[in-house]
Design a protein around this motif. Sequence first.
Motif, PDB file in Angstrom:
ATOM      1  N   GLN A  32      21.505 -11.870 -13.454  1.00  0.00           N
ATOM      2  CA  GLN A  32      20.376 -12.458 -14.181  1.00  0.00           C
ATOM      3  C   GLN A  32      19.041 -11.928 -13.664  1.00  0.00           C
ATOM      4  O   GLN A  32      18.053 -11.910 -14.380  1.00  0.00           O
ATOM      5  N   TYR A  33      19.019 -11.594 -12.377  1.00  0.00           N
ATOM      6  CA  TYR A  33      17.740 -11.236 -11.748  1.00  0.00           C
ATOM      7  C   TYR A  33      17.590  -9.745 -11.442  1.00  0.00           C
ATOM      8  O   TYR A  33      16.470  -9.237 -11.430  1.00  0.00           O
ATOM      9  N   LEU A  34      18.696  -9.089 -11.153  1.00  0.00           N
ATOM     10  CA  LEU A  34      18.635  -7.647 -10.878  1.00  0.00           C
ATOM     11  C   LEU A  34      19.235  -6.949 -12.091  1.00  0.00           C
ATOM     12  O   LEU A  34      20.411  -7.123 -12.399  1.00  0.00           O
ATOM     13  N   LYS A  35      18.393  -6.177 -12.785  1.00  0.00           N
ATOM     14  CA  LYS A  35      18.831  -5.673 -14.090  1.00  0.00           C
ATOM     15  C   LYS A  35      18.655  -4.159 -14.207  1.00  0.00           C
ATOM     16  O   LYS A  35      17.847  -3.570 -13.490  1.00  0.00           O
ATOM     17  N   GLU A  36      19.397  -3.613 -15.153  1.00  0.00           N
ATOM     18  CA  GLU A  36      19.284  -2.206 -15.494  1.00  0.00           C
ATOM     19  C   GLU A  36      17.811  -1.885 -15.750  1.00  0.00           C
ATOM     20  O   GLU A  36      17.124  -2.663 -16.417  1.00  0.00           O
ATOM     21  N   GLY A  37      17.357  -0.770 -15.220  1.00  0.00           N
ATOM     22  CA  GLY A  37      15.968  -0.374 -15.466  1.00  0.00           C
ATOM     23  C   GLY A  37      14.984  -0.887 -14.425  1.00  0.00           C
ATOM     24  O   GLY A  37      13.858  -0.389 -14.342  1.00  0.00           O
ATOM     25  N   ASP A  38      15.384  -1.884 -13.612  1.00  0.00           N
ATOM     26  CA  ASP A  38      14.480  -2.347 -12.568  1.00  0.00           C
ATOM     27  C   ASP A  38      14.212  -1.228 -11.561  1.00  0.00           C
ATOM     28  O   ASP A  38      15.106  -0.431 -11.251  1.00  0.00           O
ATOM     29  N   ARG A  39      12.977  -1.191 -11.055  1.00  0.00           N
ATOM     30  CA  ARG A  39      12.621  -0.264  -9.967  1.00  0.00           C
ATOM     31  C   ARG A  39      12.445  -1.141  -8.725  1.00  0.00           C
ATOM     32  O   ARG A  39      11.520  -1.954  -8.647  1.00  0.00           O
ATOM     33  N   VAL A  40      13.354  -0.972  -7.780  1.00  0.00           N
ATOM     34  CA  VAL A  40      13.525  -1.964  -6.724  1.00  0.00           C
ATOM     35  C   VAL A  40      13.053  -1.438  -5.371  1.00  0.00           C
ATOM     36  O   VAL A  40      13.435  -0.343  -4.945  1.00  0.00           O
TER      37      VAL A  40
ATOM     38  N   ALA B  36       0.833  -1.208   0.000  1.00  0.00           N
ATOM     39  CA  ALA B  36       0.000   0.000   0.000  1.00  0.00           C
ATOM     40  C   ALA B  36       0.870   1.262   0.000  1.00  0.00           C
ATOM     41  O   ALA B  36       0.579   2.244  -0.678  1.00  0.00           O
ATOM     42  N   ARG B  37       1.969   1.199   0.758  1.00  0.00           N
ATOM     43  CA  ARG B  37       2.817   2.395   0.863  1.00  0.00           C
ATOM     44  C   ARG B  37       3.656   2.652  -0.389  1.00  0.00           C
ATOM     45  O   ARG B  37       4.062   3.784  -0.654  1.00  0.00           O
ATOM     46  N   PHE B  38       3.955   1.586  -1.163  1.00  0.00           N
ATOM     47  CA  PHE B  38       4.865   1.761  -2.301  1.00  0.00           C
ATOM     48  C   PHE B  38       4.221   1.456  -3.656  1.00  0.00           C
ATOM     49  O   PHE B  38       4.906   1.477  -4.670  1.00  0.00           O
ATOM     50  N   ARG B  39       2.914   1.225  -3.671  1.00  0.00           N
ATOM     51  CA  ARG B  39       2.262   0.788  -4.914  1.00  0.00           C
ATOM     52  C   ARG B  39       2.438   1.792  -6.055  1.00  0.00           C
ATOM     53  O   ARG B  39       2.519   1.420  -7.226  1.00  0.00           O
ATOM     54  N   GLN B  40       2.501   3.079  -5.721  1.00  0.00           N
ATOM     55  CA  GLN B  40       2.603   4.109  -6.768  1.00  0.00           C
ATOM     56  C   GLN B  40       3.990   4.206  -7.383  1.00  0.00           C
ATOM     57  O   GLN B  40       4.210   4.990  -8.306  1.00  0.00           O
ATOM     58  N   GLU B  41       4.934   3.443  -6.872  1.00  0.00           N
ATOM     59  CA  GLU B  41       6.334   3.622  -7.298  1.00  0.00           C
ATOM     60  C   GLU B  41       6.732   2.779  -8.503  1.00  0.00           C
ATOM     61  O   GLU B  41       7.882   2.800  -8.922  1.00  0.00           O
ATOM     62  N   GLY B  42       5.808   2.018  -9.044  1.00  0.00           N
ATOM     63  CA  GLY B  42       6.121   1.216 -10.237  1.00  0.00           C
ATOM     64  C   GLY B  42       7.195   0.170  -9.988  1.00  0.00           C
ATOM     65  O   GLY B  42       8.084  -0.052 -10.817  1.00  0.00           O
ATOM     66  N   ILE B  43       7.078  -0.502  -8.834  1.00  0.00           N
ATOM     67  CA  ILE B  43       8.088  -1.497  -8.440  1.00  0.00           C
ATOM     68  C   ILE B  43       8.108  -2.677  -9.423  1.00  0.00           C
ATOM     69  O   ILE B  43       7.058  -3.217  -9.773  1.00  0.00           O
TER      70      ILE B  43
END
Length: 195
Positions: A112-120, A44-51
């Motif tokens: 392989q799993y954490l990539k450029e462009g990811d919003r973490v 709920a707190r981070f939903r707007q962040e495009g995770i």
Amino acid sequence: MKLLHKKIEQEGKVLSDTVLKVDSFLNHQVDPQLMKAIGEEFAARFRQEGITKVLTIESSGIAPGVMAAMELGTPLIFARKKKSLTLSEGLLTAEVYSFTKQETNTISVSTQYLKEGDRVLLIDDFLANGQAALGLIELVKQAGAHVAGIGIVIEKSFQEGGKLVRETGYRVESLAEIESLNDGQVTFKKGAEVS
Ligand code: G4P
């Protein structure tokens, strides 16, 4: 978060002026219902962040992390503290010093799993001295990904981690903020119990 505050009050054991034991629901035995509620609260707190990914560190970050990832509809990645036999190539690594344990761990995540462009979204069980969170931030930067926020289950506000991590400029949300553990008592930060 009221449910979490209540659980800490009922089951937390103050071991010293700096250490809170919460083995009955977070660090050894895990309370799945509470973890589900924690995951919903982070989402709920981070939903707007495009995770796009939730990242935590083994082992106690995994339970709240996977519940947050489930709610946000993303994978969960957990950084490893020990070298894995099957994880050897394409590793991002960072050094994390634990003041509590007085040891340095090299934490790692596969490219392989954490990539450029990811919003973490970074999740951890405790924020004490902040070194684990800073190590995770370092891994995200190495990947060329973006730290979209940091979610902490229990922050010990009397230790320096909160200040250090907030100085990076990233948004930090802690579900329980403990002001003091003096005299065997848990004192929550005033105004922190919002939902
Ligand atoms: P830091 O990451 O914020 O710098 O903290 P520190 O080095 O002091 O913490 C080392 C370990 O101790 C971490 O777990 C952290 O979650 C935990 N920890 C810190 N303060 C407390 C506390 O008051 N109570 C409890 N129960 N744990 C605390 P770890 O070694 O990574 O363990 P785990 O994730 O494998 O369970």
